[in-house]
Design a protein around this motif. Structure first.
Motif: not given
Length: 541
Positions: A433-460
């Motif tokens: 129930t709290s906001v998360q923040s994820w960081h990756l060293d070594g590379s940048s990445f493309y943020v291709v989507g945000y959404g509510s609920g549980t992710w499924t492959a159809d969301i692509r």
């Protein structure tokens, strides 16, 4: 005779080329930093802070694309210490990343020299301690990387720029050790007591001239809270996000989550007076607010209330704004080719990794886990163990690519194996129930989507496969998901961690091992001659 003339010409050509090669080497910038304890009182209460050269926050690194950075760090604390360079990609130099998975910490009363390059990077970044919870009490500072003069900027060059480091602060802990003890005892950190701007609460001022434009580089260097940033009576034009030029959208205010950085351009077009610069917390009770002053040169008129309003608990507002932050496809970044020349949406994904964060209890104490594994640092850095084939430090089967529902959490050293040049999809699933923040060293990445609920492959089908922003830190909203695409073209052992430090300290992190079957200086440097050794790793004789 002809041979002698030819030899003289050849020598002349080589001499000219040697001068070119020497002059063509990228510049070096040298720093000597001494890390000490010192008394600071940002909220009027004396506390033990962590200073660099006596400064809180630490000194800024002002660099240009491809500059070589040499930092001799002298540790005068009573604990081992490391600094990590948040957003600097460390091309081929994972050894310089400054986290416990790649480096042995610098012992007390000793020094170690970092050597790395701002290779093909521009933008707004920062550094901070990666050891224990040192960063909660200082040791952080700004990294600003300017473009080379031969590379155009997709907006009018501002007349000057200001750097703002926004941090949350806890006045009821005397030092980082007191805060760390609370975590070690199995308790969560309370809501911060205040926000600071450049180490101060309600007391910083920035002066500009009417009719001119200024760039504000703003980083959230806090350990716990998302913020909203705004300037009274002025519009923010977003121009850069963590090294990527973005579409120049205008905002009244903008959310910046833990570990994230942005650059905005502000035109000083208002009546000459003082205006409030405001940072306030998001999704907290109570809402914390701190201010600075934007001062019009020559004016004596003080700022006036009320402060500009901003969203407080509105999740949908933040997610909607996040989707408007997109890459400027025609602009250059560090290189002359347009940012849009890499068609990330057309590349085949070879692997999908779903990472679910969770709060749990292990041995009756609070821990955080990813796919059921709560990370514990081995005494031997993962990179050294990998390089020297040291057994018993980690294995590649500890963590799975997808979470296992209902499985109890356990301690471990999570390393996900990947192959150099893999193109990978990572989904961050947040069922909390709290906001998360994820960081990756070594590379940048493309943020291709945000959404509510549980992710499924159809969301692509809803992904942004055209102009998604590239960055190194992504937020994941409560009971929601965020998806990224990443080209793993930087060989090394890379930390993927929660930027919310309580969660990271108590296990919400892992490493991506990016490798192939051969060693080459074109893809990764050798162990540096000054490398520190610890745990099972012994210096080769």
């Amino acid at each position: 005779m002809k041979g002698a003339i030819f030899l003289q010409i050849l020598i002349g050509i080589l001499a000219c080329l040697s001068v070119f090669w020497v002059n063509a080497e990228d510049p070096y910038r040298y720093y000597t930093w001494t890390v000490t304890y010192g008394t600071i009182s940002p909220l009027g209460v004396p506390q033990q802070g962590i200073l660099i050269n006596g400064q809180f926050p630490g000194p800024a690194i002002e660099a240009v694309t491809n500059d070589n950075i040499i930092v001799n760090l002298i540790n005068k604390l009573d604990e081992p210490f490391l600094i990590t360079w948040n957003g600097v990609k460390q091309r081929r130099t994972t050894w310089q990343d400054g986290v416990l998975g790649t480096n042995c910490p610098i012992p007390p009363n000793s020094n170690w020299t970092y050597k790395f390059q701002m290779k093909d990077q521009i933008g707004t970044f920062n550094y901070f301690p990666s050891t224990k919870v040192h960063r909660a009490f200082g040791g952080f500072g700004a990294i600003n990387i300017a473009q080379r003069s031969v590379i155009s900027v997709p907006y009018h060059i501002p007349d000057a720029e200001f750097t703002l480091l926004v941090s949350d602060w806890f006045k009821n802990f005397s030092s980082h050790k007191a805060l760390q003890k609370r975590l070690d005892d199995g308790y969560s950190v309370p809501v911060p007591d205040a926000l600071l701007i450049n180490g101060h609460h309600n007391s910083v001022s920035f002066t500009g001239q009417k009719g001119k434009t200024y760039q504000f580089r703003v980083s959230n260097v806090g350990i716990a809270t998302s913020i909203n940033f705004r300037i009274q009576g002025h519009t923010l034009t977003l121009v850069e996000v963590e090294g990527a030029h973005c579409l120049q959208e205008s905002y009244e205010s903008i959310d910046i989550h833990v570990g994230q950085s942005v650059a905005v351009v502000v035109a000083m077009h208002g009546p000459p007076k003082d205006y409030y610069i405001v940072a306030s917390t998001r999704f907290t009770k109570p809402i914390l607010t701190t201010t600075a002053i934007l001062h019009y040169d020559g004016s004596n008129a003080p700022p006036s209330l009320p402060l500009p309003i901003a969203p407080t608990y509105h999740i949908h507002w933040s997610m909607k704004q996040a989707r408007t932050i997109r890459t400027n496809l025609t602009a250059n970044a560090a290189r002359p080719n347009p940012q849009g020349s890499f068609h990330y949406g057309t590349i085949k994904v070879v692997r999908t990794i779903v990472l679910a964060n969770s709060a749990t209890k292990i041995n009756n104490k609070l821990r955080y886990a990813v796919n059921g594994i709560s990370y514990v640092n081995p005494t031997t850095p993962l990179k050294l163990a990998d390089w020297f084939n040291i057994p018993g430090v980690f294995d590649l089967n500890t963590i799975k690519d997808t979470p296992t529902p209902g499985a109890p959490a356990k301690l471990g050293a999570s390393v996900i194996p990947t192959t150099l040049h893999d193109y990978v999809e990572i989904v961050f699933q947040n069922n909390e129930t709290s906001v998360q923040s994820w960081h990756l060293d070594g590379s940048s990445f493309y943020v291709v989507g945000y959404g509510s609920g549980t992710w499924t492959a159809d969301i692509r089908k809803r992904y942004n496969l055209n102009d998604a922003i590239t960055r190194h830190t992504v937020q994941v909203y409560p009971q929601s998901w965020s998806a990224i695409y990443i080209s793993l073209d930087n060989k090394g052992m890379w930390n993927l961690r929660s930027a919310i430090w309580e969660r990271r300290y108590l296990g919400q992190e892992l490493y991506l091992r990016v490798s192939n079957d051969k060693r080459s200086l074109f893809t990764e440097t050798d162990v540096p001659p000054n490398a520190l050794f610890c745990g099972k790793a012994k210096r080769p004789q």
